[in-house]
Enzyme design. Structure first.
Site, PDB file in Angstrom:
ATOM      1  N   ARG A  47       0.847  -1.204   0.000  1.00  0.00           N
ATOM      2  CA  ARG A  47       0.000   0.000   0.000  1.00  0.00           C
ATOM      3  C   ARG A  47       0.878   1.249   0.000  1.00  0.00           C
ATOM      4  NH1 ARG A  47      -1.620   2.260   4.442  1.00  0.00           N
ATOM      5  NH2 ARG A  47      -2.013   0.320   5.572  1.00  0.00           N
ATOM      6  N   TYR A  99     -16.095  17.089 -15.571  1.00  0.00           N
ATOM      7  CA  TYR A  99     -16.394  15.659 -15.705  1.00  0.00           C
ATOM      8  C   TYR A  99     -17.423  15.279 -14.621  1.00  0.00           C
ATOM      9  CZ  TYR A  99     -16.026  10.668 -15.190  1.00  0.00           C
ATOM     10  OH  TYR A  99     -16.341   9.343 -15.057  1.00  0.00           O
ATOM     11  N   ASP A 170      -7.127  18.697 -15.168  1.00  0.00           N
ATOM     12  CA  ASP A 170      -7.503  17.337 -15.584  1.00  0.00           C
ATOM     13  C   ASP A 170      -7.098  17.222 -17.055  1.00  0.00           C
ATOM     14  OD1 ASP A 170      -8.767  15.042 -16.501  1.00  0.00           O
ATOM     15  OD2 ASP A 170     -10.586  15.354 -15.326  1.00  0.00           O
ATOM     16  N   LYS A 195      -8.234   5.894 -19.414  1.00  0.00           N
ATOM     17  CA  LYS A 195      -8.518   6.317 -20.781  1.00  0.00           C
ATOM     18  C   LYS A 195      -7.279   6.121 -21.662  1.00  0.00           C
ATOM     19  CE  LYS A 195     -12.288   7.332 -18.593  1.00  0.00           C
ATOM     20  NZ  LYS A 195     -12.582   8.626 -18.011  1.00  0.00           N
TER      21      LYS A 195
HETATM   22  C1  LIG Z   1     -13.039   9.156 -16.859  1.00  0.00           C
HETATM   23  C2  LIG Z   1     -12.665  10.506 -16.421  1.00  0.00           C
HETATM   24  C3  LIG Z   1     -12.430  10.803 -15.081  1.00  0.00           C
HETATM   25  C4  LIG Z   1     -12.616   9.777 -13.969  1.00  0.00           C
HETATM   26  O1  LIG Z   1     -11.772   8.685 -14.102  1.00  0.00           O
HETATM   27  P1  LIG Z   1     -12.108   7.184 -13.583  1.00  0.00           P
HETATM   28  O2  LIG Z   1     -10.882   6.444 -13.952  1.00  0.00           O
HETATM   29  O3  LIG Z   1     -13.345   6.757 -14.288  1.00  0.00           O
HETATM   30  O4  LIG Z   1     -12.338   7.273 -12.118  1.00  0.00           O
HETATM   31  C5  LIG Z   1     -12.035  12.089 -14.757  1.00  0.00           C
HETATM   32  N1  LIG Z   1     -11.910  13.055 -15.699  1.00  0.00           N
HETATM   33  C6  LIG Z   1     -12.149  12.807 -16.994  1.00  0.00           C
HETATM   34  C7  LIG Z   1     -11.993  13.908 -17.980  1.00  0.00           C
HETATM   35  C8  LIG Z   1     -12.529  11.543 -17.401  1.00  0.00           C
HETATM   36  O5  LIG Z   1     -12.779  11.314 -18.691  1.00  0.00           O
END
Ligand SMILES: *Cc1c(COP(=O)(O)O)cnc(C)c1O
Length: 377
Positions: A47, A99, A170, A195
């Site tokens: 962890r 988001y 982000d 992603k």
């Molecule tokens: C998918 C996404 C998130 C959240 O990510 P997870 O891996 O689903 O928790 C945050 N910001 C953006 C722009 C995203 O596309």
């Protein structure tokens, strides 16, 4: 080293015992101590840190030009670590089209703990007007989801610096291949590695990377270890594996998306296309000044309403009707229905994650699906 070389080598640790060329997956939760009670391998307990996670953090830090990076079990967990590190009573400014998963986290999980103003960040005046004495952080997301709105990273970062406010970007849609927010003045970059970074729609993960390893970053590291939303060794391994091809995948995503955007822009059954690489996009000039390529995400409005949009997403054959983005396969979705009843997303909006199939096949598929709504009328 250039970015393609970093992507391949910075996440690898050759195994000293076996001389395996690729880092093995270290599933062990715990690590043997030396006679003096020390930790000769540098690891204590998984962890706290793990060789696969550490390799992933290293490659992400190098890609973003960051001093350090921290990996999490999801993008939302990465976002949560930032908000937890802020503590009670903080005010933050976030995009009005943030988001939705992180927006809901702030409104539900951090209710009564963090106060948020959601503003249209394409206007620097709107951000200025929202700043209060207790404003601790500005959260930006560009291009945004699902309208691909663009905000000016440099000027928002300058404003944040003047007011001593932390700025976090982000960068999920752009990846460090297309946009490097730390170089444009941000303090922290956040990713959903689910992603593009992992890139194959088979791992949930998140990451943060910092410009300087300051007190706020140390708090985030502390949240990572003590709140414990860390990625497994296998997920870390898969993400490192995906990152090796990230620079080449992003080239393909960007060039395919440009072709699809152009095609849709000229289609008689399409009302509007949102893609920052189109010259008539409201954010084109700023996007061009801060992105090296425009990425694989776009959305468009079909002529009609929810029924027409649903008909299109139900008719495609190559695209998969699913949420999420950034995988090698193309995805399509009727966005309003995933965001729920309070959504401000137009009912005739379709969001597309353009994959790495041949662009001609993607265009043909969309053209066939759009013809179906031609027939409705
Ligand atoms: C998918 C996404 C998130 C959240 O990510 P997870 O891996 O689903 O928790 C945050 N910001 C953006 C722009 C995203 O596309």
């Amino acid at each position: 080293m250039k970015i393609e070389t970093i992507a391949i080598h910075a996440g690898n640790r050759k195994d000293k015992d076996t001389h395996a060329a690729i880092q093995p997956i270290t599933l062990s939760t715990t690590f043997e101590r030396g006679e003096d009670g020390d930790y000769p391998g540098g690891f204590i307990y998984s962890r706290i840190d793990n060789p696969n996670r550490s390799a992933l953090e290293n490659v992400i830090a190098k890609l973003e030009g960051a001093e350090d990076a921290a990996a999490f079990s999801s993008g939302n967990a990465a976002g949560s670590a930032v908000f937890q590190a802020l503590g009670t009573g903080a005010h933050i400014i976030a995009p009005d089209d943030m988001y939705h998963g992180l927006r809901n986290q702030l409104l539900q999980v951090f209710k009564g703990i963090i106060d948020v103003s959601f503003v249209d960040q394409s206007s620097i005046e709107a951000i200025k007007a929202a700043i209060r004495p207790e404003t601790k952080l500005i959260w930006i997301e560009t291009p945004s989801n699902p309208l691909l709105k663009v905000c000016d990273i440099r000027s928002i970062a300058t404003l944040a610096k003047e007011k001593n406010i932390i700025i976090v970007c982000d960068n999920t849609f752009s990846t460090p291949i297309n946009q490097r927010p730390l170089q444009l003045g941000c303090d922290i970059v956040m990713h959903s590695t689910t992603k593009y970074l992992s890139g194959h729609s088979d791992v949930i993960g998140g990451a943060l990377a910092c410009n300087t390893n300051n007190d706020f970053w140390k708090k985030i590291r502390n949240v990572q270890v003590l709140a414990g939303a860390v990625p497994s060794p296998f997920d870390s391994y898969l993400t490192v594996r995906g990152i090796k091809t990230l620079p080449y995948r992003m080239k393909g995503h960007s060039s395919n998306a440009a072709i699809v955007a152009e095609y849709l822009n000229n289609h008689p059954l399409v009302e509007k296309v949102f893609y920052p690489g189109l010259k008539d996009h409201t954010g084109y000039v700023i996007a061009k000044s801060q992105m090296s390529a425009f990425g694989g995400m776009l959305s468009f409005l079909v002529k009609g309403g929810s029924d027409e949009a649903r008909k299109v997403v139900n008719s495609v054959k190559i695209f998969t009707q699913a949420t999420s983005l950034g995988g090698v396969e193309s995805l399509i979705e009727h966005r309003a229905s995933i965001e729920g009843p309070e959504t401000k997303t137009p009912q005739n909006l379709i969001r597309v994650s353009v994959g790495l199939e041949n662009a001609d096949d993607l265009i043909e598929d969309l053209g066939m699906a759009l013809l179906k709504i031609g027939k409705i009328k």
